[in-house]
Write a protein that holds these residues in place. Sequence first.
Motif, PDB file in Angstrom:
ATOM      1  N   VAL A 132       0.772  -1.228  -0.039  1.00 36.81           N
ATOM      2  CA  VAL A 132       0.034  -0.169  -0.014  1.00 36.81           C
ATOM      3  C   VAL A 132       0.922   1.337  -0.028  1.00 36.81           C
ATOM      4  O   VAL A 132       0.656   2.316  -0.651  1.00 36.81           O
ATOM      5  CB  VAL A 132      -0.779  -0.005   1.319  1.00 36.81           C
ATOM      6  CG1 VAL A 132      -1.713   1.572   1.376  1.00 36.81           C
ATOM      7  CG2 VAL A 132      -2.029  -1.129   1.331  1.00 36.81           C
ATOM      8  N   LEU A 133       1.960   1.327   0.837  1.00 39.27           N
ATOM      9  CA  LEU A 133       2.793   2.403   0.748  1.00 39.27           C
ATOM     10  C   LEU A 133       3.385   2.739  -0.518  1.00 39.27           C
ATOM     11  O   LEU A 133       3.574   3.710  -0.946  1.00 39.27           O
ATOM     12  CB  LEU A 133       4.183   2.230   1.766  1.00 39.27           C
ATOM     13  CG  LEU A 133       3.492   2.347   3.345  1.00 39.27           C
ATOM     14  CD1 LEU A 133       4.748   1.872   4.166  1.00 39.27           C
ATOM     15  CD2 LEU A 133       3.271   3.831   3.543  1.00 39.27           C
ATOM     16  N   PHE A 134       4.013   1.471  -1.153  1.00 40.86           N
ATOM     17  CA  PHE A 134       4.327   1.636  -2.533  1.00 40.86           C
ATOM     18  C   PHE A 134       3.539   2.274  -3.605  1.00 40.86           C
ATOM     19  O   PHE A 134       3.677   3.307  -4.516  1.00 40.86           O
ATOM     20  CB  PHE A 134       4.847   0.501  -3.026  1.00 40.86           C
ATOM     21  CG  PHE A 134       5.382   0.379  -4.283  1.00 40.86           C
ATOM     22  CD1 PHE A 134       6.778   0.681  -4.674  1.00 40.86           C
ATOM     23  CD2 PHE A 134       4.570  -0.135  -5.534  1.00 40.86           C
ATOM     24  CE1 PHE A 134       7.000   0.742  -6.164  1.00 40.86           C
ATOM     25  CE2 PHE A 134       4.997  -0.186  -6.731  1.00 40.86           C
ATOM     26  CZ  PHE A 134       6.030   0.237  -7.236  1.00 40.86           C
ATOM     27  N   VAL A 135       2.340   1.725  -3.390  1.00 42.09           N
ATOM     28  CA  VAL A 135       1.173   2.393  -4.303  1.00 42.09           C
ATOM     29  C   VAL A 135       0.929   3.851  -4.265  1.00 42.09           C
ATOM     30  O   VAL A 135       0.867   4.420  -5.073  1.00 42.09           O
ATOM     31  CB  VAL A 135       0.065   1.623  -4.235  1.00 42.09           C
ATOM     32  CG1 VAL A 135      -1.229   2.118  -5.096  1.00 42.09           C
ATOM     33  CG2 VAL A 135       0.255   0.142  -4.730  1.00 42.09           C
ATOM     34  N   LEU A 136       0.793   4.122  -2.832  1.00 35.85           N
ATOM     35  CA  LEU A 136       0.680   5.440  -2.332  1.00 35.85           C
ATOM     36  C   LEU A 136       1.703   6.636  -3.088  1.00 35.85           C
ATOM     37  O   LEU A 136       1.651   7.556  -3.645  1.00 35.85           O
ATOM     38  CB  LEU A 136       0.302   5.588  -1.110  1.00 35.85           C
ATOM     39  CG  LEU A 136      -0.813   5.070  -0.551  1.00 35.85           C
ATOM     40  CD1 LEU A 136      -0.970   5.321   0.837  1.00 35.85           C
ATOM     41  CD2 LEU A 136      -2.161   5.927  -1.176  1.00 35.85           C
ATOM     42  N   ILE A 137       2.748   5.952  -2.791  1.00 34.62           N
ATOM     43  CA  ILE A 137       4.176   6.824  -3.471  1.00 34.62           C
ATOM     44  C   ILE A 137       4.354   6.790  -4.635  1.00 34.62           C
ATOM     45  O   ILE A 137       4.444   8.032  -5.203  1.00 34.62           O
ATOM     46  CB  ILE A 137       5.536   5.974  -2.672  1.00 34.62           C
ATOM     47  CG1 ILE A 137       5.473   6.370  -1.032  1.00 34.62           C
ATOM     48  CG2 ILE A 137       6.779   6.715  -3.483  1.00 34.62           C
ATOM     49  CD1 ILE A 137       6.664   5.327  -0.607  1.00 34.62           C
ATOM     50  N   TRP A 138       3.774   5.770  -5.388  1.00 33.36           N
ATOM     51  CA  TRP A 138       4.042   5.756  -6.871  1.00 33.36           C
ATOM     52  C   TRP A 138       2.815   6.788  -7.306  1.00 33.36           C
ATOM     53  O   TRP A 138       3.121   7.518  -8.324  1.00 33.36           O
ATOM     54  CB  TRP A 138       3.534   4.545  -7.295  1.00 33.36           C
ATOM     55  CG  TRP A 138       3.766   4.421  -8.978  1.00 33.36           C
ATOM     56  CD1 TRP A 138       2.710   4.236  -9.778  1.00 33.36           C
ATOM     57  CD2 TRP A 138       4.706   4.403  -9.734  1.00 33.36           C
ATOM     58  NE1 TRP A 138       3.094   4.598 -11.192  1.00 33.36           N
ATOM     59  CE2 TRP A 138       4.488   4.413 -10.837  1.00 33.36           C
ATOM     60  CE3 TRP A 138       6.334   4.209  -9.670  1.00 33.36           C
ATOM     61  CZ2 TRP A 138       5.005   4.182 -12.357  1.00 33.36           C
ATOM     62  CZ3 TRP A 138       7.009   3.969 -10.543  1.00 33.36           C
ATOM     63  CH2 TRP A 138       6.786   4.187 -11.990  1.00 33.36           C
ATOM     64  N   ILE A 139       1.542   6.863  -6.883  1.00 31.44           N
ATOM     65  CA  ILE A 139       0.757   7.522  -7.236  1.00 31.44           C
ATOM     66  C   ILE A 139       0.855   9.141  -6.741  1.00 31.44           C
ATOM     67  O   ILE A 139       0.609  10.080  -7.710  1.00 31.44           O
ATOM     68  CB  ILE A 139      -0.657   7.192  -6.848  1.00 31.44           C
ATOM     69  CG1 ILE A 139      -1.043   5.815  -7.248  1.00 31.44           C
ATOM     70  CG2 ILE A 139      -1.991   8.276  -7.210  1.00 31.44           C
ATOM     71  CD1 ILE A 139      -2.309   5.095  -6.656  1.00 31.44           C
TER      72      ILE A 139
END
Length: 320
Positions: free
Chosen positions: A176-183
């Motif tokens: 989830v952290l990776f997805v949020l950072i990417w977006i």
Amino acid sequence: MKKFIRKWLTILIPLFIGIGIIYYQFTTLTSDEIDKIKVSFQKANYYYILLSLVFAFIGFWSRAYRWKFALNHLGYQTHFYNNFYTVCVSYLVNLTVPRSGEITRAALLKKYENVPFDKAFGTIVAERIVDFAIFLIFVFVGFISQFDTLYQFLLTKNVSIKSILIAAICGVILFVLFVLIWIYAEWKIILKLKKKLSGLIEGMTTIFKMENKWKYIFHSFFIWFTYLMMFYVAIFALPETAEMSFDIVVMGFIFGSLAVGFSNGGLGAYPFSIALIFGLYGISNDVGTAFGWLAWTSQTIFTIILGIISYVFLPILNRK
């Protein structure tokens, strides 16, 4: 030099893992069990093995057919035979280096259909995401239905449910952290990666925008149906597994699918995992091992033959 070493390590490490598993498996078998495995190969009903390979072929065909929906959405009208043959070649390449077939598949489509590599590869990544989601459904249903059996097995191995849950929660949080950072992140490195991967992202998002997304989804489930049937039909090849309940089949299918990624095409790992999971349900080690090797050998030979034929026919059918 580093690239050369890295290339060979990606081939040799999974290969050595597979060979190591084979060595361990057969050194733990008694001479009587090895003799029983040989007898199982001799008395097996190979009609059901051939029938399982028919389902494998249908699965290859469906995967190639599904691919056209994503490619059409991007504006590329490819020939079906090129889609099909590149899919078959990709399965063959995956036997050497795990997951390298996807790169080969995109490269071949660029060569014979002039589809940009990043966009073709993006559609393949999208396929893998969808496939993984469907596989998780199998895992969820299988593990819920067989919770008691698996729980008792974990207890014998001194693995607590608490430790598994903690690991799973940590994994979800990191994802989830990776997805949020990417977006949302405006970091230069993220923006640079987004720009370079724009074609890849376009290919990955085609499923949500394409006109034929429901046909795409249907084939996605149908592909996994053929995989399951390929495994299910094969159990009738041996009398000791012919009466096996469907829930055991599903668990064997799940663990066999997981094992494929551990070594080159599941070398060693596939038969070992099948014998292990069958053993939880009282099926003898020699029968589980025999079935695992029977299924893996037939599928591997089929993949090699179909992959070589496809590789030969690609340039012939694309002569100008």
